[in-house]
Design a protein around this motif. Structure first.
Motif, PDB file in Angstrom:
ATOM      1  N   ASP A   1      28.250  41.268  38.599  1.00  0.00           N
ATOM      2  CA  ASP A   1      29.371  42.167  38.854  1.00  0.00           C
ATOM      3  C   ASP A   1      30.536  41.374  39.438  1.00  0.00           C
ATOM      4  O   ASP A   1      30.415  40.773  40.507  1.00  0.00           O
ATOM      5  CB  ASP A   1      28.925  43.262  39.834  1.00  0.00           C
ATOM      6  CG  ASP A   1      30.061  44.184  40.244  1.00  0.00           C
ATOM      7  OD1 ASP A   1      31.111  44.180  39.569  1.00  0.00           O
ATOM      8  OD2 ASP A   1      29.889  44.915  41.242  1.00  0.00           O
TER       9      ASP A   1
ATOM     10  N   GLY B   1      33.683  42.934  39.555  1.00  0.00           N
ATOM     11  CA  GLY B   1      34.659  43.921  39.995  1.00  0.00           C
ATOM     12  C   GLY B   1      35.626  44.383  38.927  1.00  0.00           C
ATOM     13  O   GLY B   1      36.333  45.379  39.091  1.00  0.00           O
TER      14      GLY B   1
ATOM     15  N   ALA C   1      42.698  44.897  39.639  1.00  0.00           N
ATOM     16  CA  ALA C   1      41.319  44.563  40.002  1.00  0.00           C
ATOM     17  C   ALA C   1      40.900  43.188  39.489  1.00  0.00           C
ATOM     18  O   ALA C   1      39.954  42.590  40.005  1.00  0.00           O
ATOM     19  CB  ALA C   1      40.358  45.624  39.466  1.00  0.00           C
TER      20      ALA C   1
ATOM     21  N   VAL D   1      38.501  44.038  48.913  1.00  0.00           N
ATOM     22  CA  VAL D   1      37.391  44.871  49.386  1.00  0.00           C
ATOM     23  C   VAL D   1      37.908  45.894  50.398  1.00  0.00           C
ATOM     24  O   VAL D   1      37.588  47.085  50.317  1.00  0.00           O
ATOM     25  CB  VAL D   1      36.289  43.997  50.027  1.00  0.00           C
ATOM     26  CG1 VAL D   1      35.233  44.879  50.696  1.00  0.00           C
ATOM     27  CG2 VAL D   1      35.637  43.112  48.976  1.00  0.00           C
TER      28      VAL D   1
ATOM     29  N   ILE E   1      37.713  46.260  44.890  1.00  0.00           N
ATOM     30  CA  ILE E   1      36.436  45.733  44.405  1.00  0.00           C
ATOM     31  C   ILE E   1      35.390  45.885  45.507  1.00  0.00           C
ATOM     32  O   ILE E   1      35.738  46.102  46.682  1.00  0.00           O
ATOM     33  CB  ILE E   1      36.528  44.254  43.960  1.00  0.00           C
ATOM     34  CG1 ILE E   1      36.878  43.344  45.151  1.00  0.00           C
ATOM     35  CG2 ILE E   1      37.534  44.094  42.829  1.00  0.00           C
ATOM     36  CD1 ILE E   1      36.863  41.859  44.808  1.00  0.00           C
ATOM     37  N   SER E   2      34.136  45.756  45.139  1.00  0.00           N
ATOM     38  CA  SER E   2      33.042  45.906  46.102  1.00  0.00           C
ATOM     39  C   SER E   2      32.745  44.591  46.813  1.00  0.00           C
ATOM     40  O   SER E   2      33.190  43.520  46.390  1.00  0.00           O
ATOM     41  CB  SER E   2      31.780  46.377  45.381  1.00  0.00           C
ATOM     42  OG  SER E   2      31.300  45.354  44.517  1.00  0.00           O
TER      43      SER E   2
ATOM     44  N   ALA F   1      30.961  42.332  44.358  1.00  0.00           N
ATOM     45  CA  ALA F   1      31.870  41.692  43.402  1.00  0.00           C
ATOM     46  C   ALA F   1      32.634  40.549  44.066  1.00  0.00           C
ATOM     47  O   ALA F   1      32.810  39.480  43.475  1.00  0.00           O
ATOM     48  CB  ALA F   1      32.840  42.721  42.832  1.00  0.00           C
TER      49      ALA F   1
END
Length: 231
Positions: A139, A141, A150, A178, A183-184, A187
């Protein structure tokens, strides 16, 4: 799209031409590197197969060595991870055809017109990600060829000044993304890993594309140093 379809029917033997120009197939240097050329399928933002039978990733010799070195570094850190290449050297004819495909669309500003040629057209750029050994991408993102915020890895313009393109610069920006909910954490961690691996091999990302890596030299220097893939 009619012009794109017509182009797809008259493609040359790109494998042969790549070798004639002295480029190297990356899997000849490291067969563990995975390759899935997105422009050799319709799974791309253009929606057209631009490369035909080309399925191998070719690069200028020294650039190829950097990519192979990055794979070695990644393997030492994570034995089950592999680099997965989405795009490599791109003939200038394909660049111009891609531009024709997107003229008048929302994507036009993202595709160079092929007047002078970009880094892909000189064999010294790579689009890639990290995948598990079975080819599953991590991942990051945003997907490949995502044109939204992103996909960005840096908020300021790129330069050929090393201090502006260090892993710490990209790490800080990933953490900002983040915090902003773009994004996480997962990611961000994966992006930073990719950037650190590629940086150690001497390559850095383009600020708007987490997947695109290049040398830290200007475009004018690139054109002076390398040969345009004029086919």
């Amino acid at each position: 799209m009619l012009m794109c379809s017509a182009y797809a029917q008259q493609m040359t033997n790109f494998d042969m031409k790549m070798r004639e120009y002295g480029l190297v197939n990356i899997t000849d240097l490291d067969p563990t590197i995975l390759v899935d050329l997105k422009y050799s399928s319709e799974d791309n933002f253009v929606g057209v197969d631009m490369y035909g039978s080309l399925n191998d990733a070719y690069f200028e010799v020294e650039f190829a060595k950097r990519v192979a070195r990055a794979q070695q570094i990644l393997r030492e850190l994570h034995p089950n991870y592999r680099l997965l290449i989405y795009d490599a050297s791109r003939p200038i004819s394909v660049q111009r055809a891609m531009r024709r495909c997107v003229e008048g669309t929302e994507f036009e500003s993202f595709v160079a017109d092929g007047t002078k040629g970009g880094r892909h057209n000189f064999g010294v750029a790579v689009d890639l990600t990290i995948a598990t050994a079975d080819g599953t991408p991590l991942d990051m993102g945003a997907g490949f060829d995502d044109f939204t915020e992103a996909a960005n890895v840096k908020g300021t313009p790129d330069t050929d000044e090393l201090s502006t393109r260090t892993p710490e610069v990209y790490r800080r920006y990933a953490l900002e993304q983040v915090e902003r909910g773009i994004i996480s954490h997962e990611a961000a961690k994966n992006r930073v890993l990719l950037i650190e691996v590629m940086y150690e091999a001497g390559l850095v990302p383009y600020r708007r594309e987490w997947w695109h890596f290049e040398e830290i030299i200007s475009m004018s220097s690139t054109r002076e140093k390398y040969k345009l893939l004029d086919f």
